[in-house]
Enzyme design. Structure first.
Site, PDB file in Angstrom:
ATOM      1  N   GLN A  78      -2.689   3.024  -1.207  1.00  0.00           N
ATOM      2  CA  GLN A  78      -1.574   3.696  -0.680  1.00  0.00           C
ATOM      3  C   GLN A  78      -1.281   3.550   0.722  1.00  0.00           C
ATOM      4  OE1 GLN A  78      -1.165   8.095  -0.211  1.00  0.00           O
ATOM      5  NE2 GLN A  78      -0.116   8.049  -2.211  1.00  0.00           N
ATOM      6  N   PRO A  89      -4.361   9.037  -5.262  1.00  0.00           N
ATOM      7  CA  PRO A  89      -5.072   8.947  -3.879  1.00  0.00           C
ATOM      8  C   PRO A  89      -5.136  10.076  -3.305  1.00  0.00           C
ATOM      9  CG  PRO A  89      -2.653   8.674  -4.107  1.00  0.00           C
ATOM     10  CD  PRO A  89      -3.074   8.553  -5.465  1.00  0.00           C
ATOM     11  N   THR A 149      -6.884  11.916   0.308  1.00  0.00           N
ATOM     12  CA  THR A 149      -7.588  11.767   1.578  1.00  0.00           C
ATOM     13  C   THR A 149      -8.660  12.841   1.435  1.00  0.00           C
ATOM     14  OG1 THR A 149      -5.489  11.634   2.932  1.00  0.00           O
ATOM     15  CG2 THR A 149      -7.497  12.620   3.901  1.00  0.00           C
ATOM     16  N   TYR A 192       5.600  13.060   5.044  1.00  0.00           N
ATOM     17  CA  TYR A 192       5.222  11.965   5.953  1.00  0.00           C
ATOM     18  C   TYR A 192       6.533  11.144   6.343  1.00  0.00           C
ATOM     19  CZ  TYR A 192       0.499  13.385   4.705  1.00  0.00           C
ATOM     20  OH  TYR A 192      -0.430  14.207   4.556  1.00  0.00           O
ATOM     21  N   ARG A 223       5.129   6.361  -4.594  1.00  0.00           N
ATOM     22  CA  ARG A 223       4.880   7.759  -5.034  1.00  0.00           C
ATOM     23  C   ARG A 223       5.900   8.748  -4.570  1.00  0.00           C
ATOM     24  NH1 ARG A 223      -0.380  11.837  -4.065  1.00  0.00           N
ATOM     25  NH2 ARG A 223      -0.617  12.350  -6.334  1.00  0.00           N
TER      26      ARG A 223
END
Length: 358
Positions: free
Chosen positions: A98, A23, A25, A185, A232
């Site tokens: 994700q 993944p 961004t 995060y 992850r």
């Protein structure tokens, strides 16, 4: 045939090869967090991967923090993602999504009106984010918000948002979901001692600090089945102003709590800490199949799989400039580079306009 090109089953997920697209961004969604036509092209071009893990996607408006990142909490976003998965499926590929709640790594300038910035504790992340100025008066780098500490009731609401997002992902055509539990995060904010100063059942001891991530994973597994859920993780990752007194111990505690779930896979990133072998830690403390990530090329990925380090390898940077990465690796062709200046800009340039030459 190289082990990279052998099929693989991860829980309920069937992979045609062991080359996974990680993944990434890329900031090509609309201002309303809806996937765009450029995203349909971008993912379709890379459908030869054994599995595509789509970029971090917010389970709620509160989970947004960067400009032009996608979400999956309303009907327009679900339909936008359905266009992506349909194109990839038609090209023979498979996708999981994700789910990424950024927590305190957010600014109001990138959030829709009414969305909150939340975290386990009211501690601001010492970093800045770029804003297009869509929801404010000007573009540029801005400070992150001071977050609102989540109440116990609000934590339950966030967990429910993840559960609903997993169901929405299935409705949109994804094979499953992956929890983003690194890069500073929200799940990692709960896990890390620097960002979690709570004194209730979600703070203090390491078992309490990993509880949020474990409960999110359990909720998603109950919604769509554990064989369609992955995790992850990158122990010791300092990105977005995060630190932990014992990153290895925290990762081990999470592995212990989620082991009974029987997840499809653990997507484990190489740790930036020289003294911490994240791949070895994952092998010793998890029975889930491992997807290895960070710094691999074709030969090193093959060697890692042949050496029993994991079941598959994910590639990020190499998939940017090489939509035909699988074919290039199979034929032993050189890999193209990519333009760093267009990683997070708008439009097709430096995104879906890289040619495949294999």
């Amino acid at each position: 045939m190289s082990i990279l090109f052998e099929p693989l089953r991860l829980g309920e997920l069937e992979l045609s090869n062991r080359i996974v697209m990680a993944p990434m961004t890329r900031s090509r969604a609309s201002v309303h967090a809806v996937p765009t036509a450029e995203m349909v092209d971008y993912y379709r071009q890379r459908a030869s991967a054994g599995l595509i893990i789509a970029e971090g996607t917010a389970p709620s408006a509160d989970g947004l923090g960067y400009c032009r990142t996608p979400a999956i909490y309303d009907s327009a976003q679900i339909e936008g993602w359905r266009q992506v998965t349909r194109a990839v499926n038609d090209a023979g590929g498979r996708m999981v999504l994700q789910l990424m709640h950024v927590g305190r790594v957010a600014c109001w300038q990138n959030k829709p009106i009414g969305a909150r910035t939340v975290a386990p504790s009211a501690i601001r992340a010492r970093t800045q984010l770029f804003s297009d100025g869509v929801f404010s008066d000007g573009a540029g780098l801005v400070d992150t918000d001071e977050p609102e500490a989540l109440s116990l009731e609000a934590i339950a609401e966030v967990i429910e948002q993840y559960r609903r997002a997993a169901l929405n992902a299935r409705e949109a055509g994804f094979e499953g979901v992956e929890l983003h539990c690194t890069s500073g995060y929200l799940p990692m904010q709960f896990m890390a001692s620097s960002s979690n100063r709570r004194s209730d059942g979600y703070g203090g001891t390491v078992e309490n600090r990993v509880r949020f991530a474990a409960e999110v994973l359990a909720a998603m597994a109950s919604a769509i089945g554990p064989g369609r859920v992955g995790l992850r993780m990158c122990p010791g990752n300092p990105y977005n102003d995060i630190s932990d007194a014992d990153p290895a111990g925290t990762a081990q505690a999470l592995c212990r709590q989620i082991e009974p779930l029987g997840l499809a896979y653990l997507h484990i990133m190489r740790s930036p800490l020289a003294q911490l072998d994240a791949f070895d830690l994952a092998r010793r403390h998890s029975t889930s199949a491992l997807i290895l990530n960070d710094g691999f090329d074709g030969p090193s990925a093959t060697a890692a799989l042949e050496g029993g380090q994991g079941s598959a390898v994910s590639f990020a940077r190499h998939f940017i400039g090489n939509p035909d990465l699988v074919e290039r690796l199979r034929a032993g062709l050189p890999l193209a580079g990519f333009d760093r200046k267009t990683l997070y800009t708008q439009g097709a340039q430096g995104y879906s306009d890289y040619p495949g030459r294999a």
